[in-house]
Design a protein around this motif. Structure first.
Motif, mmCIF file in Angstrom:
data_model
loop_
_atom_site.group_PDB
_atom_site.id
_atom_site.type_symbol
_atom_site.label_atom_id
_atom_site.label_comp_id
_atom_site.label_asym_id
_atom_site.label_seq_id
_atom_site.Cartn_x
_atom_site.Cartn_y
_atom_site.Cartn_z
ATOM 1 N N ALA A 1 2.276 -7.957 5.353
ATOM 2 C CA ALA A 1 1.672 -6.705 4.844
ATOM 3 C C ALA A 1 2.671 -5.553 4.946
ATOM 4 C CB ALA A 1 0.430 -6.382 5.654
ATOM 5 N N LYS A 2 2.836 -4.839 3.825
ATOM 6 C CA LYS A 2 3.771 -3.707 3.797
ATOM 7 C C LYS A 2 3.019 -2.443 3.422
ATOM 8 C CE LYS A 2 7.694 -6.569 2.448
ATOM 9 N NZ LYS A 2 6.856 -7.811 2.291
ATOM 10 N N ILE A 3 3.310 -1.374 4.178
ATOM 11 C CA ILE A 3 2.701 -0.078 3.886
ATOM 12 C C ILE A 3 3.820 0.938 3.678
ATOM 13 C CG2 ILE A 3 1.262 1.787 4.796
ATOM 14 C CD1 ILE A 3 0.759 -1.613 6.261
ATOM 15 N N LEU A 4 3.914 1.462 2.453
ATOM 16 C CA LEU A 4 4.900 2.514 2.166
ATOM 17 C C LEU A 4 4.285 3.830 2.616
ATOM 18 C CD1 LEU A 4 5.958 1.433 -1.462
ATOM 19 C CD2 LEU A 4 7.113 0.909 0.707
ATOM 20 N N VAL A 5 4.987 4.559 3.483
ATOM 21 C CA VAL A 5 4.412 5.773 4.088
ATOM 22 C C VAL A 5 5.185 7.002 3.617
ATOM 23 C CG1 VAL A 5 3.738 6.895 6.260
ATOM 24 C CG2 VAL A 5 3.851 4.390 6.129
ATOM 25 N N ASN A 6 4.450 8.000 3.131
ATOM 26 C CA ASN A 6 5.088 9.248 2.691
ATOM 27 C C ASN A 6 5.459 10.074 3.929
ATOM 28 O OD1 ASN A 6 6.058 11.460 1.340
ATOM 29 N ND2 ASN A 6 4.029 12.257 0.800
ATOM 30 N N THR A 7 6.466 9.583 4.653
ATOM 31 C CA THR A 7 6.926 10.302 5.837
ATOM 32 C C THR A 7 8.437 10.087 5.973
ATOM 33 O OG1 THR A 7 6.522 10.739 8.201
ATOM 34 C CG2 THR A 7 6.673 8.428 7.531
ATOM 35 N N ILE A 8 9.034 10.799 6.890
ATOM 36 C CA ILE A 8 10.475 10.701 7.148
ATOM 37 C C ILE A 8 10.663 9.918 8.446
ATOM 38 C CG2 ILE A 8 12.539 12.074 7.690
ATOM 39 C CD1 ILE A 8 11.283 14.390 6.069
ATOM 40 N N ASP A 9 11.537 8.881 8.416
ATOM 41 C CA ASP A 9 11.736 8.048 9.615
ATOM 42 C C ASP A 9 11.890 8.909 10.870
ATOM 43 O OD1 ASP A 9 13.737 5.184 8.394
ATOM 44 O OD2 ASP A 9 11.652 5.835 8.075
ATOM 45 N N ALA A 10 12.744 9.926 10.774
ATOM 46 C CA ALA A 10 13.094 10.721 11.971
ATOM 47 C C ALA A 10 11.886 11.497 12.514
ATOM 48 C CB ALA A 10 14.213 11.699 11.612
ATOM 49 N N LEU A 11 10.877 11.736 11.643
ATOM 50 C CA LEU A 11 9.694 12.491 12.095
ATOM 51 C C LEU A 11 8.802 11.632 12.982
ATOM 52 C CD1 LEU A 11 8.455 14.356 8.866
ATOM 53 C CD2 LEU A 11 9.295 15.442 10.957
ATOM 54 N N VAL B 1 0.856 -1.187 0.000
ATOM 55 C CA VAL B 1 0.000 0.000 0.000
ATOM 56 C C VAL B 1 0.892 1.237 0.000
ATOM 57 C CG1 VAL B 1 -1.719 1.281 1.338
ATOM 58 C CG2 VAL B 1 -1.702 -1.211 1.414
ATOM 59 N N LEU B 2 0.467 2.294 -0.693
ATOM 60 C CA LEU B 2 1.113 3.605 -0.522
ATOM 61 C C LEU B 2 0.161 4.474 0.308
ATOM 62 C CD1 LEU B 2 3.266 5.762 -1.027
ATOM 63 C CD2 LEU B 2 2.057 6.352 -3.158
ATOM 64 N N TRP B 3 0.609 4.888 1.481
ATOM 65 C CA TRP B 3 -0.189 5.710 2.394
ATOM 66 C C TRP B 3 0.365 7.140 2.326
ATOM 67 C CZ3 TRP B 3 -4.446 6.781 4.692
ATOM 68 C CH2 TRP B 3 -4.513 7.513 5.873
ATOM 69 N N THR B 4 -0.519 8.095 1.927
ATOM 70 C CA THR B 4 -0.020 9.441 1.607
ATOM 71 C C THR B 4 -0.305 10.436 2.730
ATOM 72 O OG1 THR B 4 -2.111 9.872 0.482
ATOM 73 C CG2 THR B 4 -0.269 9.123 -0.885
ATOM 74 N N GLN B 5 -0.422 9.927 3.953
ATOM 75 C CA GLN B 5 -0.548 10.796 5.122
ATOM 76 C C GLN B 5 0.443 10.268 6.173
ATOM 77 O OE1 GLN B 5 -4.734 11.112 6.224
ATOM 78 N NE2 GLN B 5 -5.333 11.612 4.134
ATOM 79 N N PRO B 6 0.529 10.884 7.357
ATOM 80 C CA PRO B 6 1.553 10.432 8.301
ATOM 81 C C PRO B 6 1.260 9.051 8.876
ATOM 82 C CG PRO B 6 0.219 12.170 9.282
ATOM 83 C CD PRO B 6 -0.203 12.070 7.843
#
Ligand code: UDX
Length: 461
Positions: A209-219, A128-133
């Motif tokens: 299950a894998k979810i690609l998240v549009n976020t930065i690890d450090a955040l 999945v591509l998740w486009t929120q935090p």
């Protein structure tokens, strides 16, 4: 081992198409061929798909073109849309096989969960591509996994309740006002919530299950690990490199505003924008206008031209003090936000905290005044103010309106000349540097993305 060939299928709205296209760009950069698909009506209407080496764009008809009623989200969840998109995915997978470039992974926008079934039928891994935090994904997950009663504010968000803090695994303590609007008591019959439940059921059926998240690890280091059953992978920041929405969509064909910004002193301009979806109440627009006049600072204000969508601009929608405003600042129907945020004259960003705008402000190092409206924006505003310290969140009055005095107070507290100890500005600079490192060769974006590609290549079903 065949060359990695990913099929990206994006939910047909801008805030999904943009990050998906940026993901495609990063995948191509690490040697993955990408076939990108979304519905034709979105592809044509919403964005130019950049012609890039290694990217093929294969939109499918969602029926709008054949007279299916264009309109609200329901059409994107209709059985007709589902049938057409499943058919299109299967055809693209078969075409890849026939052309000797088999699809090795399907990445689909969250809520297009039927794509996982198509991938499984063809023995192909999916994600999945998740486009929120990640934080917002976690809140939805925990809402459906044991925390509904703790999250739902049974008696409505009265003052005492909004002070009560909800503690979810891996997340900061959350007040009711910090939650995504879909999980508060008033909205729990929302279509999105029922679709999210279906999505989680699909993911629960996957062994890995894998979810690609549009976020930065450090955040969000803790939020990315909060769900043991799923693997959340930070592959952000996916920031649009060109004008995110085609400017002509909102009838903005001039970029005079860039020359205007060039004429302003460093860190002096207030940039105001509420994304591509939110429509502010008349009274709230008036309070923002009066606050900008009272603050006297130069401003660039995006007031989307609703006539672009074929609606007549009603008399009452016209800004009452437009002439006075244009003595102090500039009002445009749209702009190239990423370019504006990186302009040296920018002092702060008054934003609804849509996730793309939030990420873009962090990457640009611009402090924000957070004015959340709906969906995930309140949670994003909480993270901005209380976790990352890169902005301040306004407080609304009992009617839910943010008054001009409150807006001026918040503006003064983040702008250079008004801040006591420059804490917010220092934090904004800090996260700008962290975001820059993230997108470098050894940064978490590429490290995580390469590890993901290697992982799925190894597990072709
Ligand atoms: C929607 C939801 O509202 C938001 O809560 C969710 O996080 C993402 O989906 P939107 O409201 O459009 O998004 O806001 P945002 O996520 O901030 O995306 C807006 C995009 O439009 C940004 O990429 C921004 O750069 C771009 N933009 C906005 C412009 O290019 N020009 C403008 O004038 C205004």
């Amino acid at each position: 081992m065949p060359q990695p060939h990913f099929l990206l299928v994006s939910y047909p709205i801008q805030s999904h198409i943009n990050p998906s296209l940026q993901l495609a760009k990063h995948l191509i950069r690490i040697g993955v061929h990408v076939t990108f698909t979304t519905s034709i009506s979105a592809g044509r209407r919403m964005t130019k798909v950049p012609a890039a080496q290694g990217l093929s764009f294969s939109p499918f008809s969602d029926g709008y073109d054949d007279g299916l009623k264009p309109g609200d989200d329901k059409n994107h969840y209709s059985s007709e849309f589902r049938r057409r998109s499943k058919e299109a995915l299967s055809e693209l997978i078969i075409a890849g096989e026939n052309e000797g470039k088999p699809i090795t992974c399907v990445v689909y926008s969250l809520l297009l969960f039927w794509a996982a079934g198509v991938a499984r039928e063809h023995h192909i891994p999916s994600a999945v591509l998740w486009t929120q935090p990640a934080t917002v994904f976690d809140i939805f997950y925990f809402y459906f996994n044991g925390y509904e009663a703790a999250i739902k504010d049974q008696d409505g968000a009265d003052e005492s309740k909004s002070k009560c803090l909800i503690k979810l695994p891996g997340l900061p303590p959350l007040a009711t006002r910090d939650l995504p609007s879909f999980v508060t008591a008033a909205n729990t019959d929302h279509l999105i919530l029922s679709l999210f439940r279906e999505q989680l059921e699909v993911l629960a059926g996957e062994s890995d299950a894998k979810i690609l998240v549009n976020t930065i690890d450090a955040l969000e280091p803790e939020a990315l690990k909060a769900i043991e059953k799923f693997k959340l992978i930070g592959i952000g920041p996916l920031i649009p490199s060109d004008g995110s929405l085609r400017a002509d969509l909102f009838q903005c064909n001039s970029n005079d505003y860039l020359r205007w910004l060039d004429s302003k002193p460093k860190s002096s301009v207030v940039y105001v924008s509420f994304g591509s979806v939110a429509v502010l109440a008349r009274q709230q627009v008036e309070e923002i206008a009066r606050a900008l006049l009272a603050s006297g600072r130069p401003f660039l204000w995006v007031v989307r031209n609703q006539t672009a969508r074929g609606e007549e601009e009603k008399e009452e929608d016209k800004l009452s003090c437009r002439e006075e405003l244009e003595q102090v600042g500039m009002i445009v129907p749209w702009c190239w936000q990423v370019q504006v945020l990186s302009h040296p004259s920018l002092g702060c960003f008054v934003t609804h905290c849509g996730w793309n705008s939030t990420l873009e402000s962090l990457v640009a190092g611009v402090p924000v005044v957070a004015v959340p409206q709906f969906a995930d924006q309140a949670t994003n505003a909480k993270l901005v103010e209380e976790v990352w310290g890169t902005g301040v969140r306004v407080s609304a009055n009992e009617e839910g309106v943010v008054e001009r005095g409150e807006i001026v107070r918040c503006l003064d507290s983040v702008m250079d000349d008004g801040e006591k100890d420059g804490e917010v500005r220092k934090n904004a600079e800090k996260w700008k540097e962290i975001a820059r490192e993230t997108t470098m060769e050894g940064g978490s974006l590429y490290v995580n993305l390469k590890a993901f590609v290697d992982d799925v290549q190894g597990c072709r079903r």
